[in-house]
Enzyme design. Structure first.
Site, PDB file in Angstrom:
ATOM      1  N   HIS F  14      41.247  31.693   4.620  1.00 17.37           N
ATOM      2  CA  HIS F  14      42.154  31.707   5.755  1.00 17.37           C
ATOM      3  C   HIS F  14      43.459  32.414   5.370  1.00 17.37           C
ATOM      4  O   HIS F  14      43.660  32.843   4.234  1.00 17.37           O
ATOM      5  CB  HIS F  14      42.418  30.295   6.305  1.00 17.37           C
ATOM      6  CG  HIS F  14      43.454  29.510   5.584  1.00 17.37           C
ATOM      7  ND1 HIS F  14      44.336  28.670   6.215  1.00 17.37           N
ATOM      8  CD2 HIS F  14      43.752  29.428   4.256  1.00 17.37           C
ATOM      9  CE1 HIS F  14      45.113  28.080   5.334  1.00 17.37           C
ATOM     10  NE2 HIS F  14      44.790  28.522   4.152  1.00 17.37           N
ATOM     11  N   CYS F  33      50.871  31.725   1.307  1.00 20.49           N
ATOM     12  CA  CYS F  33      49.796  31.380   2.244  1.00 20.49           C
ATOM     13  C   CYS F  33      49.577  32.484   3.268  1.00 20.49           C
ATOM     14  O   CYS F  33      48.619  32.436   4.040  1.00 20.49           O
ATOM     15  CB  CYS F  33      50.113  30.081   2.981  1.00 20.49           C
ATOM     16  SG  CYS F  33      50.239  28.677   1.887  1.00 20.49           S
ATOM     17  N   HIS F  39      43.242  34.037   1.263  1.00 27.55           N
ATOM     18  CA  HIS F  39      42.947  33.160   0.125  1.00 27.55           C
ATOM     19  C   HIS F  39      42.009  32.093   0.698  1.00 27.55           C
ATOM     20  O   HIS F  39      41.574  32.216   1.846  1.00 27.55           O
ATOM     21  CB  HIS F  39      44.231  32.554  -0.468  1.00 27.55           C
ATOM     22  CG  HIS F  39      44.922  31.601   0.427  1.00 27.55           C
ATOM     23  ND1 HIS F  39      45.694  32.002   1.506  1.00 27.55           N
ATOM     24  CD2 HIS F  39      44.953  30.242   0.460  1.00 27.55           C
ATOM     25  CE1 HIS F  39      46.159  30.952   2.134  1.00 27.55           C
ATOM     26  NE2 HIS F  39      45.733  29.860   1.535  1.00 27.55           N
ATOM     27  N   HIS F  41      39.986  27.859   0.318  1.00 22.30           N
ATOM     28  CA  HIS F  41      40.018  26.470  -0.139  1.00 22.30           C
ATOM     29  C   HIS F  41      38.622  25.849  -0.086  1.00 22.30           C
ATOM     30  O   HIS F  41      37.762  26.285   0.671  1.00 22.30           O
ATOM     31  CB  HIS F  41      40.931  25.628   0.773  1.00 22.30           C
ATOM     32  CG  HIS F  41      42.365  26.023   0.728  1.00 22.30           C
ATOM     33  ND1 HIS F  41      43.159  25.800  -0.359  1.00 22.30           N
ATOM     34  CD2 HIS F  41      43.167  26.649   1.636  1.00 22.30           C
ATOM     35  CE1 HIS F  41      44.379  26.254  -0.122  1.00 22.30           C
ATOM     36  NE2 HIS F  41      44.410  26.781   1.071  1.00 22.30           N
ATOM     37  N   ASP F  79      31.711  26.846   6.974  1.00 21.88           N
ATOM     38  CA  ASP F  79      31.400  26.963   5.547  1.00 21.88           C
ATOM     39  C   ASP F  79      31.110  28.414   5.152  1.00 21.88           C
ATOM     40  O   ASP F  79      30.266  29.078   5.758  1.00 21.88           O
ATOM     41  CB  ASP F  79      30.188  26.092   5.197  1.00 21.88           C
ATOM     42  CG  ASP F  79      29.998  26.005   3.698  1.00 21.88           C
ATOM     43  OD1 ASP F  79      31.008  26.019   2.975  1.00 21.88           O
ATOM     44  OD2 ASP F  79      28.837  25.948   3.247  1.00 21.88           O
ATOM     45  N   HIS F  80      31.813  28.873   4.116  1.00 22.81           N
ATOM     46  CA  HIS F  80      31.702  30.264   3.661  1.00 22.81           C
ATOM     47  C   HIS F  80      32.079  31.231   4.773  1.00 22.81           C
ATOM     48  O   HIS F  80      31.509  32.316   4.883  1.00 22.81           O
ATOM     49  CB  HIS F  80      30.306  30.546   3.096  1.00 22.81           C
ATOM     50  CG  HIS F  80      30.117  29.934   1.734  1.00 22.81           C
ATOM     51  ND1 HIS F  80      29.935  28.597   1.557  1.00 22.81           N
ATOM     52  CD2 HIS F  80      30.113  30.470   0.496  1.00 22.81           C
ATOM     53  CE1 HIS F  80      29.803  28.331   0.263  1.00 22.81           C
ATOM     54  NE2 HIS F  80      29.913  29.452  -0.404  1.00 22.81           N
ATOM     55  N   GLU F 126      43.200  19.841   2.133  1.00 22.36           N
ATOM     56  CA  GLU F 126      43.259  21.269   1.800  1.00 22.36           C
ATOM     57  C   GLU F 126      43.287  21.436   0.282  1.00 22.36           C
ATOM     58  O   GLU F 126      42.809  22.420  -0.259  1.00 22.36           O
ATOM     59  CB  GLU F 126      44.519  21.874   2.414  1.00 22.36           C
ATOM     60  CG  GLU F 126      44.528  23.383   2.363  1.00 22.36           C
ATOM     61  CD  GLU F 126      45.863  23.942   2.789  1.00 22.36           C
ATOM     62  OE1 GLU F 126      45.912  24.608   3.819  1.00 22.36           O
ATOM     63  OE2 GLU F 126      46.875  23.720   2.074  1.00 22.36           O
TER      64      GLU F 126
END
Lengths: 139, 139, 139, 139, 139, 139
Positions: F14, F33, F39, F41, F79-80, F126
């Site tokens: 994100h 961020c 980047h 998480h 996811d991914h 997070e």
């Protein structure tokens, strides 16, 4: 050859300092770990032993007996204690996690051998970000 | 209404005792937590704040600003310190985890309100088996 | 010989893919890890060093100095970054956790030797279920 | 040489006892672990493999393929099962964590070699305080 | 009002099934949790109590006394036991985590009140992915 | 009334930024961020539901059915994935953890009600130091 690890915990106070130096000089070398009023940690101790599995019992070692030794030799002496002042096997030794791991090794090596297994390693967590491992002359 | 929690950590020494009692009497009441030579912990602190999400930034609060307040008001004063002797907001107060949580609440309530959000709760872990929560007059 | 491990963390984006292959072929080989729009992880890095304890300080190594090196050589370059695009020591190398561990090893080996200790191992967690360890020519 | 570890989990019932002994004698030897009505655990299994990184894919091994083998050979056979009664590779073997780790090793060694990598070690947590490691003839 | 939580653990076997149904029908409803040969878990129990801090001691409750009650009322009855067969306060009750949490609440409510504090909540982890919370008529 | 919580996980990329602002201005507001190269998480999601225990089954809700809904409505979509670009229920919304928690709530509220229980809360980690909780109009 199989390895079993037992975790035990103790909460203790300590201070890093060289007695012949002034507080100022110790603060220069050790930073806030040298606070003369002490600080403390929840230490996590992992004791790793190795040996052969007993055919009859399927055990390497009776974990209750192992835990009893660790409690008697280490936890009773360190838990809710001041490592610099009150722990006999750390007398006259800098209370660093490195020295604590080595001290615990020497404290446990013989009684664990008398259980019929061999001490393989000592691992001590000082915080979630730092831990020390000692394997004697092994590894 | 949304809730954000920030975790910070500090390592400190403390002792539970009532000053007008003898060491023996304190040991009777507080057990090994009353060791006159101190002991210590890796404390984990969770600071919970609440409020409305900002439409523009998608944030409840800038976490860096929140973390800075916690570091300035709490961590700088407690980390590698002796809670009984050195922590200004615990002066004259029994150094129990209960009182620590309440003391931290009073320390943080105002500066967090000045950030534009409301302090909701304080959670302090003394060990993996014990923690205290305080919510002021809320909850 | 004693071992100390320091944990640091970084959050990064990455993608597994072979540039000369089509997105379709990459998806066949790497599955969802090959998403052209990236995905990311909270990486946990464990840096293990070894050496002899200093008699005077009781230290193997000053953990602040070790942490500073890891931050300068690794965390500043990877945290909140895109591993495929922005990390100099991963340029032209498939951004797998295996290669990341090897890349971190080569990045840290020399500066850690200059601290007076030896790099023993690198451990990188990509998730709670998967981690990679690299020990150079050792172990 | 690089090492990858995959974690999987299974929940199972078991009992420690020597069949030719009475319940009383078993209780003397194994304590509450010998309860004839069974007890159980959330076992955590770590499978460590080693080998060389593939230049093209940057992988030691496809983790999905490794996970599939572990699920087929171990988890499907142990999860929500009774280790003493239902697990084929533990038939006639004392259901200790030591023997479980050795049994899992022998179950996984061949299929993991067929993946093109070598099984390095098996680690089984029975609780947060106890774990067993087995490395075959290695380490 | 302040809240303290104490964690305790127990390892037990159980099975989900409705006695008047066949094994097949139970498997349809409960899946592998209905295995007639049992399975088991490492249960984690969090007992949350609330009340006012004692001015003199700084305590809400003596944690040793609280822990003793939990051990006597719950852990001694459940640890290394079969929940369906051996746990008195679960007799005739489906051995789900929901019912376990409610059963533990009723077991602890009175003895905790006799300690001078109020039971606030019960939290039971069956695995790292599932937990149940019960607050009586409160919350 | 009883509460059950199910944990699921997803790894995603994100970026925090306001599209009408320059990269420089976004960096001023959101710091690292806001990296234009993304980047990511390892997000941990806790879905808390509440309701009454079914007398017959001892269940509040079938956890497999609950997990299936979360996988279908949230994990398969996140996811991914890249939260800013690929997640339908986050389209046009700042990809903060606050908004993610609120978006997940709205995504799950109806299908969970159709299971016969009520969504109570959403908790999104997070990182190990930050998490967000959202309870709709409840709590």
């Amino acid at each position: 050859m199989i390895y079993i690890t037992r975790r035990e915990r103790f909460n203790a106070a300590h201070r890093l300092f060289i007695p012949e130096f002034s507080d100022e000089k110790n603060l220069q070398i050790f930073g806030k770990c040298s606070n003369p009023n002490w600080h403390g940690h929840n230490y996590e101790l992992f004791v790793m032993v190795k040996g052969e599995v007993d055919k009859k019992t399927g055990f390497l070692v009776n974990l209750k007996a192992l835990s009893k030794i660790i409690k008697h030799e280490i936890i009773d002496k360190t838990d809710h204690k001041n490592i610099n002042i009150e722990v006999d096997f750390m007398k006259g030794i800098m209370a660093s996690t490195e020295n604590l791991a080595i001290g615990i090794w020497h404290q446990l090596e013989k009684p664990i051998r008398e259980l019929g297994v061999e001490l393989y390693g000592i691992k001590v967590y000082e915080s979630e970000n730092n831990f020390v491992e000692y394997f004697g002359t092994g590894r």
